[in-house]
Design an enzyme around this catalytic site. Structure first.
Site, PDB file in Angstrom:
ATOM      1  N   CYS A 160     -96.314 -63.544  35.659  1.00 60.95           N
ATOM      2  CA  CYS A 160     -96.994 -62.613  36.557  1.00 60.95           C
ATOM      3  C   CYS A 160     -98.419 -62.406  36.061  1.00 60.95           C
ATOM      4  CB  CYS A 160     -96.245 -61.277  36.603  1.00 60.95           C
ATOM      5  SG  CYS A 160     -97.006 -60.079  37.718  1.00 60.95           S
TER       6      CYS A 160
ATOM      7  N   HIS B 199     -91.526 -62.531  45.140  1.00 62.31           N
ATOM      8  CA  HIS B 199     -92.196 -61.976  43.955  1.00 62.31           C
ATOM      9  C   HIS B 199     -93.279 -60.972  44.379  1.00 62.31           C
ATOM     10  CE1 HIS B 199     -94.020 -62.432  39.782  1.00 62.31           C
ATOM     11  NE2 HIS B 199     -95.020 -61.886  40.466  1.00 62.31           N
ATOM     12  N   GLU B 200     -94.071 -61.336  45.386  1.00 63.11           N
ATOM     13  CA  GLU B 200     -95.146 -60.436  45.844  1.00 63.11           C
ATOM     14  C   GLU B 200     -94.563 -59.211  46.558  1.00 63.11           C
ATOM     15  OE1 GLU B 200     -97.688 -61.088  44.410  1.00 63.11           O
ATOM     16  OE2 GLU B 200     -97.458 -63.233  44.036  1.00 63.11           O
TER      17      GLU B 200
HETATM   18  C1  UDB Z   1     -98.868 -66.565  39.549  1.00 65.67           C
HETATM   19  N1  UDB Z   1     -99.213 -68.757  38.761  1.00 65.67           N
HETATM   20  O1  UDB Z   1     -99.928 -66.591  40.118  1.00 65.67           O
HETATM   21  F1  UDB Z   1     -96.898 -74.490  40.838  1.00 65.67           F
HETATM   22  F2  UDB Z   1    -101.559 -74.465  41.329  1.00 65.67           F
HETATM   23  C2  UDB Z   1     -98.601 -67.521  38.407  1.00 65.67           C
HETATM   24  C3  UDB Z   1     -99.189 -67.058  37.059  1.00 65.67           C
HETATM   25  C4  UDB Z   1     -98.596 -65.727  36.678  1.00 65.67           C
HETATM   26  C5  UDB Z   1     -98.841 -68.092  36.009  1.00 65.67           C
HETATM   27  C6  UDB Z   1    -100.697 -66.929  37.145  1.00 65.67           C
HETATM   28  C7  UDB Z   1     -98.603 -69.836  39.173  1.00 65.67           C
HETATM   29  O2  UDB Z   1     -97.391 -69.908  39.338  1.00 65.67           O
HETATM   30  N2  UDB Z   1     -99.491 -70.845  39.401  1.00 65.67           N
HETATM   31  C8  UDB Z   1     -99.343 -72.037  39.938  1.00 65.67           C
HETATM   32  C9  UDB Z   1     -98.116 -72.652  40.105  1.00 65.67           C
HETATM   33  C10 UDB Z   1     -98.078 -73.901  40.672  1.00 65.67           C
HETATM   34  C11 UDB Z   1     -99.228 -74.508  41.082  1.00 65.67           C
HETATM   35  C12 UDB Z   1    -100.428 -73.864  40.908  1.00 65.67           C
HETATM   36  C13 UDB Z   1    -100.513 -72.649  40.357  1.00 65.67           C
HETATM   37  N3  UDB Z   1     -97.919 -65.671  39.946  1.00 65.67           N
HETATM   38  C14 UDB Z   1     -98.304 -64.733  40.983  1.00 65.67           C
HETATM   39  C15 UDB Z   1     -98.164 -63.293  40.602  1.00 65.67           C
HETATM   40  O3  UDB Z   1     -98.061 -62.846  39.479  1.00 65.67           O
HETATM   41  N4  UDB Z   1     -98.187 -62.499  41.633  1.00 65.67           N
HETATM   42  O4  UDB Z   1     -97.973 -61.182  41.545  1.00 65.67           O
HETATM   43  C16 UDB Z   1     -96.563 -65.639  39.460  1.00 65.67           C
HETATM   44  C17 UDB Z   1     -95.636 -66.566  40.284  1.00 65.67           C
HETATM   45  C18 UDB Z   1     -94.279 -66.706  39.603  1.00 65.67           C
HETATM   46  C19 UDB Z   1     -93.284 -67.009  40.677  1.00 65.67           C
HETATM   47  C20 UDB Z   1     -93.925 -66.657  41.963  1.00 65.67           C
HETATM   48  C21 UDB Z   1     -95.275 -66.073  41.659  1.00 65.67           C
HETATM   49 ZN    ZN Z   2     -96.645 -60.700  39.922  1.00 61.71          ZN
END
Ligand code: UDB
Ligand code: ZN
Length: 178
Positions: free
Chosen positions: A110, A153-154
């Site tokens: 996250c 998740h969001e």
């Molecule tokens: C993310 N990024 O944004 F497959 F280009 C995660 C973080 C916490 C590692 C930054 C992510 O999964 N990046 C990613 C994955 C890929 C390809 C790519 C980039 N989140 C979103 C968040 O925290 N929202 O509140 C966490 C994800 C974990 C599962 C769904 C959301």
């Molecule tokens: Zn998150």
């Protein structure tokens, strides 16, 4: 422009609040905030912009993560077929979901959590989400696979739920025991 310094980290109470519905039609301010959130996610995936501003490559962000306790989030992510899902949604709501579950094999992280938390996060395999876009259009999205997990998740952030709350046997040291 939103950068990492704008992102609220775990331990801040806003991440544990149930966010309030956005009054529709959305105000110019709410639309601007949501547009900036979507732009943050897009920027974070641009290697040059991410490097310059030290952004973690993200796939989605919810308003409570920038300290705004309102029901809106942005997602910009590709599914297993390389189809892009790029949405800013107001008042998103799961109107139906499968009984079947699914999870990411590597667990989840996250943007608001600066540590690795291991464990399987069970999610619904398929969901149908209703919401209102930045342009004010009502949409109904049928989602499965990776994108369904990102949306859940969001959505959880809007209800004050962190991904590790769903890991079996996990105890949040920051959460008071009920
Ligand atoms: C993310 N990024 O944004 F497959 F280009 C995660 C973080 C916490 C590692 C930054 C992510 O999964 N990046 C990613 C994955 C890929 C390809 C790519 C980039 N989140 C979103 C968040 O925290 N929202 O509140 C966490 C994800 C974990 C599962 C769904 C959301
Ligand atoms: Zn998150």
């Amino acid at each position: 422009m939103i950068t990492m310094k704008d992102i609220i980290r775990e331990g801040h109470p806003v991440l544990r609040q149930v966010a309030k519905e956005v009054q529709l039609p959305a105000s110019i301010e709410d639309k601007e905030t949501l547009t900036n959130m979507l732009q943050f996610v897009i920027n974070s995936q641009d290697p040059e912009i991410a490097e310059k501003h030290q952004l973690r490559p993200g796939v989605g962000i919810a308003a409570p993560q920038i300290g705004i306790s309102k029901r809106m989030f942005a997602v910009h992510a590709y599914d297993e077929n390389d189809t892009l899902y790029s949405y800013g949604l107001f008042n998103p709501k799961v109107i139906s979901h499968s009984v079947e579950e699914n999870h990411l094999d590597g667990g989840e992280g996250c943007l608001s959590v600066d540590r690795e938390v291991q464990g399987i996060v069970p999610r619904h395999a398929r969901i149908t989400v209703k919401g209102t876009t930045i342009e004010g259009e009502e949409v109904k999205l049928k989602l499965k696979g990776y994108i369904a997990i990102v949306f859940q998740h969001e959505l959880d952030h809007l209800d004050g739920i962190m991904f590790y709350d769903r890991i079996e046997g996990f105890q949040d040291p920051l959460k008071k025991t009920l």
